[in-house]
Scaffold this active site. Structure first.
Site, PDB file in Angstrom:
ATOM      1  CD  GLU B  60      35.104  14.755 159.953  1.00  0.00           C
ATOM      2  OE1 GLU B  60      33.974  14.330 160.264  1.00  0.00           O
ATOM      3  OE2 GLU B  60      35.493  14.808 158.773  1.00  0.00           O
ATOM      4  CG  HIS B 129      34.422  23.241 151.666  1.00  0.00           C
ATOM      5  ND1 HIS B 129      33.084  23.056 151.893  1.00  0.00           N
ATOM      6  CD2 HIS B 129      34.970  22.002 151.653  1.00  0.00           C
ATOM      7  CE1 HIS B 129      32.829  21.757 151.975  1.00  0.00           C
ATOM      8  NE2 HIS B 129      33.949  21.093 151.845  1.00  0.00           N
TER       9      HIS B 129
END
Ligand SMILES: Cc1ncc(C[n+]2csc(CCOP(=O)(O)OP(=O)(O)O)c2C)c(N)n1
Lengths: 342, 326
Positions: B60, B129
């Site tokens: 990322e 999440h």
């Protein structure tokens, strides 16, 4: 597009090119000596990292580039910027925090930017610019532009995740980026042996099946040759290279750090100074009969004149106007935000 | 007008903008061969090829930085975060590089980049999440933050974001992808920084964005049955914030409830409540009230997860509070 001089061996380098490398290292040295002086007079604020002793790396590497090529550096970026063609007066003005500075007084010592000269910045987060350089190389490939990106950083930066992420992508995607580790042995006060599991930084390239080379970073011609080869590989085959240039900084990490302290001895620094890249290169040129003491003095005087003029320019430049505070946060005006006239 | 999903509206925006401008490319994990972890990029690899739809390793920070660098020299990257939960790894590149480049270069380097992906809780995905991080990004000068609630807005705002010259953080609602709405056939854009009234009313102003708009609308529907007319306003862009219509609505209704999926502490709702107090203090008949996610990491258990999220019932209750009904 190809730079003819890239392919020349040092022995056959034109005399003016050989002399020019010396002139450039002298300019870098004199410029930074004056930075130190201006810092102690409090004309320069903030963090100020000098690259005195490391001139052979930036001068040798950047001398292989075409004007349209790009460079990225860390916060130790003054000499790199000047070598890439940035006006020394505007560099000094930036350090003084003036409106005429390269980044209009918004960046300071650690953030020198010059779009017109392919200077894509000094960046102050250790290794944070390595992905950016990879991105510019990505763009060069995307647009099929035969340009090269040089990305300079210190040996401490090779331990951050972004280094690994970037080199993996650059090798995977075959991007025209040359990653140049200026291995001056210390990340602030931490010696490489105390921070890196592996001593040979260049060896890390094998993890990416990437070309690599270790070069004497105190030898401007050796750096020039190695970067020339890497640049060719990038330009012709769009392949990245990792170059480790072993060098040494003669000053403290920043202006707030003494030349030697807890982490290195006076003797060590003195011993390294015997390998001063300027002194060594001058002796070589003199031995080759290309220059004498008087010639050296002339080059030195010319460098000092450029630095004098740079300081003069910075001194007489205005501070940014108050309106600049809210300028250039966004590319379009909104609310209190405005845009400068670029 | 055709009824299509939020997901398909986003795909249309990506496709149209990639057709329009060859400098636009999409990069991220699984955007190509896999067709997108949430299938937003379905069909794009087949149409535009590997040069412009780029699968990345799991990196990322690296690929966010590749986006920023490429934007410095003229490309217009769209960087997909598989979900915003992973964006913390890219925070350095987004905040220290993307948001500040124009400023610290004295106006020389624009970053026309969009970072997009699903945000917010889904169903029982637990703490790592399920989070709404738009407040993190809206805090940073130099970034623009967008969070569309409908397919129409999603398409129009994404097109504007791609054409914008600044870094835009684009939050898609993870549970909104399958929701349907009317989207015109032809080309249109929704400008950044313009709020939209999703339901007109006179008694209470409810401010909500992304998935919370549907929660607010359900509450408004229930309250209408009791004769209470709620006005639901969606800022759509959280920065730059279109303050004026929010304030004007409160000046009309004299009451305000803010619904935010994220945490209350230092949330966007705090900024909105400040704006309302600053500009409409004299018009308020009750303190501004906030309905937010519980101040905890998201639990896994269904019942606890339900308790942690804003619900229509909690919004109904808040509306009644500002009306001093209960
Ligand atoms: C991510 C990050 N951590 C810490 C620092 C503080 N810091 C600034 S320079 C430096 C040492 C870096 O050494 P090196 O990369 O070898 O470069 P050099 O200074 O030797 O040129 C540190 C720790 C920082 N700027 N960024």
């Amino acid at each position: 597009m190809a730079n003819e001089r890239l392919m020349e061996r040092p022995a056959t380098l034109a005399k003016d090119v050989q002399i020019d490398l010396l002139a450039k290292m002298l300019l870098g040295r004199r410029f930074e000596e004056r930075c130190a002086e201006m810092y102690s007079l409090q004309k320069i604020g903030g963090f100020c990292h000098l690259a005195i002793g490391q001139e052979a790396v930036s001068v040798g590497a950047i001398s292989t580039l075409q004007p349209e090529d790009y460079i990225f550096c860390s916060y130790r970026d003054h000499v790199h910027a000047i070598m890439k063609g940035c006006d020394p007066g505007r560099v000094m003005a930036e350090l003084f925090g003036r409106d005429t500075g390269l980044s209009r007084g918004k960046g300071g010592s650690m953030h020198l930017f010059d779009a017109g000269h392919g200077m894509l910045g000094g960046h102050a987060i250790v290794g944070g610019h390595i992905p950016l350089a990879t991105g510019v190389a990505f763009a060069m490939k995307y647009q099929a532009r035969p340009q090269v990106v040089l990305c300079f950083f210190g040996e401490a930066a090779v331990n951050i995740g972004a280094f690994h992420e970037s080199l993996n992508m650059a090798a995977l995607w075959k991007l025209p980026c040359v990653y140049i580790v200026e291995n001056n042995r210390y990340g602030m006060g931490t010696a490489i042996e105390r921070a890196s599991a592996i001593y040979d930084v260049a060896q890390r390239a094998c993890a990416y099946d990437m070309a690599s080379e270790t070069v004497d970073g105190m030898d401007v011609l050796a750096v020039r040759e190695a970067i020339g080869r890497a640049g060719d590989l990038a330009r012709r085959e769009s392949m990245p290279t990792l170059i480790e240039a072993r060098c040494y900084r003669f000053m403290g990490h920043s202006m707030s750090d003494p030349v030697h302290g807890h982490y290195r001895t006076k003797e060590e620094v003195e011993e390294q100074k015997l390998k001063d890249p300027i002194k060594r290169y001058f002796e070589k040129l003199a031995a080759d009969g290309l220059i004498d003491r008087q010639g050296f003095e002339q080059l030195d005087a010319a460098a000092r004149r450029i630095v004098d003029a740079a300081v003069e320019f910075a001194e007489h430049s205005p501070e940014p106007p108050a309106g600049a505070l809210y300028e250039d946060v966004y590319s379009q005006p909104y609310g209190s935000y405005t845009r400068s006239h670029q | 007008m055709p009824l299509i999903t939020y997901r398909d509206a986003l795909t249309q925006a990506l496709r149209e903008e990639m057709q329009r401008d060859p400098n636009v490319f999409l990069m991220g994990e699984e955007v190509g061969v896999y067709q997108g972890a949430y299938k937003v990029s379905r069909g794009l690899l087949q149409e535009f090829g590997e040069r412009r739809v780029i699968d990345t390793p799991i990196t990322e920070e690296g690929f966010a930085g590749v986006g920023v660098g490429s934007a410095m020299v003229g490309l217009r990257p769209i960087i997909e975060m598989m979900t915003w939960n992973f964006s913390m790894l890219a925070m350095d590149q987004i905040i220290n590089s993307a948001a500040k480049m124009l400023y610290m270069s004295g106006g020389q380097f624009k970053i026309p980049m969009v970072v997009r992906g699903p945000g917010g809780a889904a169903h029982q995905l637990a703490a790592q999440h399920s989070q709404s991080l738009e407040g993190w990004f809206a805090h940073v000068p130099g970034l623009k933050v967008v969070a569309p609630s409908t397919p129409y807005d999603a398409k129009g705002l994404l097109k504007s974001a791609i054409r914008d010259d600044d870094p835009v953080i684009f939050f898609e609602g993870e549970t909104l992808y399958g929701s349907k709405g009317e989207v015109p056939e032809g080309e249109y854009t929704v400008p950044l920084g313009v709020a939209d009234v999703k339901r007109a009313g006179t008694d209470v102003t409810i401010i909500a964005w992304s998935k919370m708009v549907s929660i607010a609308l359900k509450a408004a529907e229930a309250l209408a049955a009791e004769g209470i007319a709620c006005e639901v306003i969606d800022p759509r862009t959280l920065r730059p914030l279109d303050e004026e219509p929010l304030v004007a609505s409160v000046q009309k209704t004299n009451r305000c409830v803010i619904v935010e999926e994220g945490w209350e502490y230092s949330g966007i709702g705090a900024q909105l409540a400040y704006v309302i107090h600053r500009d409409a203090f004299g018009d308020l008949d009750a303190p501004v009230t906030r309905v937010t996610g519980a101040d905890v990491p998201m639990p896994y258990a269904k019942n606890l997860e339900h308790m942690a999220m804003p619900s229509p019932a909690r919004v109904v209750q808040a509306v009644k509070e500002v009306l001093y009904i209960e």
